[in-house]
Design an enzyme around this catalytic site. Structure first.
Site, PDB file in Angstrom:
ATOM      1  N   TYR A  80       1.929  -1.082   9.928  1.00  0.00           N
ATOM      2  CA  TYR A  80       0.932  -1.232   8.866  1.00  0.00           C
ATOM      3  C   TYR A  80       0.477   0.133   8.335  1.00  0.00           C
ATOM      4  O   TYR A  80       0.956   1.186   8.772  1.00  0.00           O
ATOM      5  CB  TYR A  80      -0.249  -2.067   9.378  1.00  0.00           C
ATOM      6  CG  TYR A  80       0.002  -3.568   9.308  1.00  0.00           C
ATOM      7  CD1 TYR A  80       1.258  -4.086   9.002  1.00  0.00           C
ATOM      8  CD2 TYR A  80      -1.029  -4.477   9.523  1.00  0.00           C
ATOM      9  CE1 TYR A  80       1.477  -5.455   8.921  1.00  0.00           C
ATOM     10  CE2 TYR A  80      -0.823  -5.855   9.443  1.00  0.00           C
ATOM     11  CZ  TYR A  80       0.436  -6.338   9.144  1.00  0.00           C
ATOM     12  OH  TYR A  80       0.639  -7.696   9.070  1.00  0.00           O
ATOM     13  N   ASP A 121       0.793  -1.245   0.000  1.00  0.00           N
ATOM     14  CA  ASP A 121       0.000   0.000   0.000  1.00  0.00           C
ATOM     15  C   ASP A 121       0.821   1.289   0.000  1.00  0.00           C
ATOM     16  O   ASP A 121       1.805   1.402   0.745  1.00  0.00           O
ATOM     17  CB  ASP A 121      -0.858   0.082   1.271  1.00  0.00           C
ATOM     18  CG  ASP A 121      -1.611  -1.181   1.573  1.00  0.00           C
ATOM     19  OD1 ASP A 121      -1.589  -2.117   0.768  1.00  0.00           O
ATOM     20  OD2 ASP A 121      -2.226  -1.220   2.654  1.00  0.00           O
ATOM     21  N   ARG A 132      -7.673  -1.478  11.336  1.00  0.00           N
ATOM     22  CA  ARG A 132      -6.421  -0.894  10.834  1.00  0.00           C
ATOM     23  C   ARG A 132      -6.620   0.156   9.750  1.00  0.00           C
ATOM     24  O   ARG A 132      -7.694   0.324   9.226  1.00  0.00           O
ATOM     25  CB  ARG A 132      -5.504  -2.009  10.302  1.00  0.00           C
ATOM     26  CG  ARG A 132      -6.105  -2.869   9.226  1.00  0.00           C
ATOM     27  CD  ARG A 132      -5.092  -3.935   8.744  1.00  0.00           C
ATOM     28  NE  ARG A 132      -5.739  -4.905   7.894  1.00  0.00           N
ATOM     29  CZ  ARG A 132      -6.221  -6.067   8.297  1.00  0.00           C
ATOM     30  NH1 ARG A 132      -6.117  -6.437   9.558  1.00  0.00           N
ATOM     31  NH2 ARG A 132      -6.817  -6.879   7.439  1.00  0.00           N
ATOM     32  N   GLN A 141       4.240   0.670   2.024  1.00  0.00           N
ATOM     33  CA  GLN A 141       4.460  -0.542   2.802  1.00  0.00           C
ATOM     34  C   GLN A 141       5.585  -1.331   2.161  1.00  0.00           C
ATOM     35  O   GLN A 141       5.550  -1.628   0.953  1.00  0.00           O
ATOM     36  CB  GLN A 141       3.185  -1.400   2.790  1.00  0.00           C
ATOM     37  CG  GLN A 141       2.085  -0.897   3.686  1.00  0.00           C
ATOM     38  CD  GLN A 141       2.349  -1.228   5.132  1.00  0.00           C
ATOM     39  OE1 GLN A 141       2.198  -2.361   5.564  1.00  0.00           O
ATOM     40  NE2 GLN A 141       2.756  -0.229   5.901  1.00  0.00           N
TER      41      GLN A 141
END
Ligand code: FRU
Length: 496
Positions: free
Chosen positions: A108, A49, A169, A65
């Site tokens: 994350y 991402d 998340r 990410q």
């Protein structure tokens, strides 16, 4: 090279990997025939991402990410890039590493927002205990004017609220009235995907205000990466529902990236009023986790992951995976989201070539197209029907085919004739319906192993990875009708 990736390896702390392994991976990535020329890609390992896309201190900032040690979803971090033109990116090295008890099993996804003279990074800390039970913390970090990042010690949100699981998340923080809103993906205890909204007077003080009401339909078992932007004052929610029934909104990919446009955001009732039905954000084979933000210059910009969770790609064998899409500018027309490549991409253009003609059997648009690094803007006449073959070898035994039929209003991408088929269980064609008997405008960006096609001024976009073999660089067009357009060779961007 095929490695058996155990859980121990995937979550091994970064400092326990030797530098030589990383260097080998970097060399392999650089030498890959699929190394991109002007798209953001990892130096090694797996990118997924986009995170923290923002404008701060006179520069664009974009994180992604990253798992640096192989083509798998392992211990994630945020890798940091910055730019002055959205095209050439400067490496800022790691933005956020998994190095605290709150993010020990992965930094994350999340977002960034300038607050006074610092940039807040809001993200999810993924933690597993000895029994491999998951914990999810919503965390913050401050980046100062020298790009120095320091994590905020206490979590912004220490746990999912009662009634929700730890699939909680991807926080997005936006300014709202005198304070802030935080939008986050969640799963309730009935295992239904939801979007939750928190409100706060400051970015470190959050109160849950409820589930965002933006549809009456079930969004499957989880919603990832929700983000809210405002276009012409209207709320636009971009999100990734997982396991959603295809009768709600049809999609072909393993998980879709969807969008809903409303009339206004009603914070009192935690609702997007009068939402459109769900629309696919991208009609191609490979897009997920798109992140958008309202930029200070008035534009709404987005960037996506040109990849999908849980699937294998041919670069895995070379130890790396994935890239980001080009930066796009979003707008609304006729209650639909339009996406155009950010204007800055024109800076990549080298000499222009006019292309035009009458279609007949197999002819080349551009003679001697030796490199898959170009932009093609082409108009197909209202009566045209035929095929544009990208990534083709000279005999056209292999190609990535775009079939068009302006008469009946349809284009269809066909990945069945490429030399390295991938993820075929999700189908090998992607089709978009268009108005009948109208010219079709295609704006195509080809970069080594990706193709992004903007249709009719961005009414549709199709993003797809293609992995050509040597010599598969030709571009043919055949059919009936007329075509006219411009072809540009593109230069590499500076990250590459
Ligand atoms: C989406 C996602 C996010 C998560 C991140 C982990 O692709 O699963 O929900 O934060 O990737 O890398």
């Amino acid at each position: 090279m095929s490695t058996e990736w155990t859980t121990e390896m995937r979550y091994r702390p970064y400092h326990q990997w030797d530098e030589e392994t990383r260097q080998q991976l970097i060399t392999q990535q650089k030498q890959s025939p699929w190394h991109l020329s002007y798209h953001i890609q990892p130096n090694s390992g797996l990118l997924n991402d986009p995170n923290g896309f923002s404008y701060f201190n006179g520069r664009w900032h974009l994180f992604y990410q990253l798992y640096p040690f192989g083509p798998v979803h392992g211990l994630k971090s945020w890798y940091h890039l910055s730019s002055t033109n959205l095209v050439d990116w400067q490496e800022e090295e790691h933005g956020l590493l998994p190095d605290t008890p709150y993010d020990s099993h992965g930094v994350y996804s999340g977002t960034a927002i300038p607050v006074d003279d610092r940039l807040l990074l809001a993200y999810t800390g993924n933690v597993r205990d000895e029994e491999w039970t998951r914990y999810s913390y919503q965390l913050g970090a401050w980046m100062d004017q020298d790009n120095q990042i320091s994590k905020i010690e206490a979590p912004l949100i220490p746990a999912p609220p009662a009634g929700y699981t730890t699939h909680f998340r991807d926080p997005q923080v936006i300014a709202y009235e005198q304070g802030y809103l935080l939008i986050i993906g969640a799963q309730n205890e009935q295992e239904e995907g939801k979007v939750l909204v928190y409100q706060g007077p400051s970015v470190t003080d959050w109160t849950l205000i409820g589930e965002l009401n933006f549809t009456k339909d079930s969004m499957g078992f989880m919603v990832e990466c929700p983000n809210l932007v405002f276009i012409d004052q209207r709320p636009v929610l971009i999100f990734c529902p997982q396991g959603m029934d295809k009768t709600v909104a049809y999609y072909d990919n393993i998980y879709p990236n969807m969008v809903v446009i409303g009339d206004k955001l009603d914070v009192e009732n935690v609702a997007i009023t009068n939402p459109t039905p769900l629309q696919n954000l991208d009609a191609g084979f490979d897009v997920y986790a798109t992140q958008a933000f309202n930029a200070p210059d008035g534009r709404v910009l987005s960037v996506g992951w040109a990849g999908l969770p849980e699937l294998a790609y041919p670069t895995d064998a070379e130890g790396w995976a994935h890239c980001l899409t080009l930066v796009r500018e979003l707008s609304i027309k006729d209650n639909r989201l339009y996406q155009q490549p950010a204007i800055e991409h024109q800076e990549l253009r080298q000499e222009a070539l006019n292309v035009q003609g009458t279609l007949n059997k197999a002819q080349t648009v551009v003679q001697e197209n030796k490199e898959n690094c170009y932009e093609l803007s082409i108009r197909l006449s209202a009566n045209s029907q035929g095929t544009l073959s990208l990534f083709a070898d000279e005999q056209k035994n292999h190609c990535f085919a775009l079939h068009f039929d302006a008469k009946h209003g349809k284009i269809s991408l066909d990945r069945s004739q490429v030399s390295l088929p991938l993820n075929t269980e999700f189908g090998q064609t992607r089709t978009v319906a268009l108005p009948e008997n109208q010219a079709i405008d295609l704006h195509i960006f080809v970069d080594q192993s990706i193709c992004e096609i903007f249709v009719n001024d961005g009414q549709h976009v199709l993003t797809s990875r293609v992995f050509p073999q040597a010599g598969e660089t030709n571009l043919f067009i055949e059919g009936t009708g007329e075509y006219t357009g411009t072809y540009w060779k593109l230069r590499s961007s500076s990250q590459n």
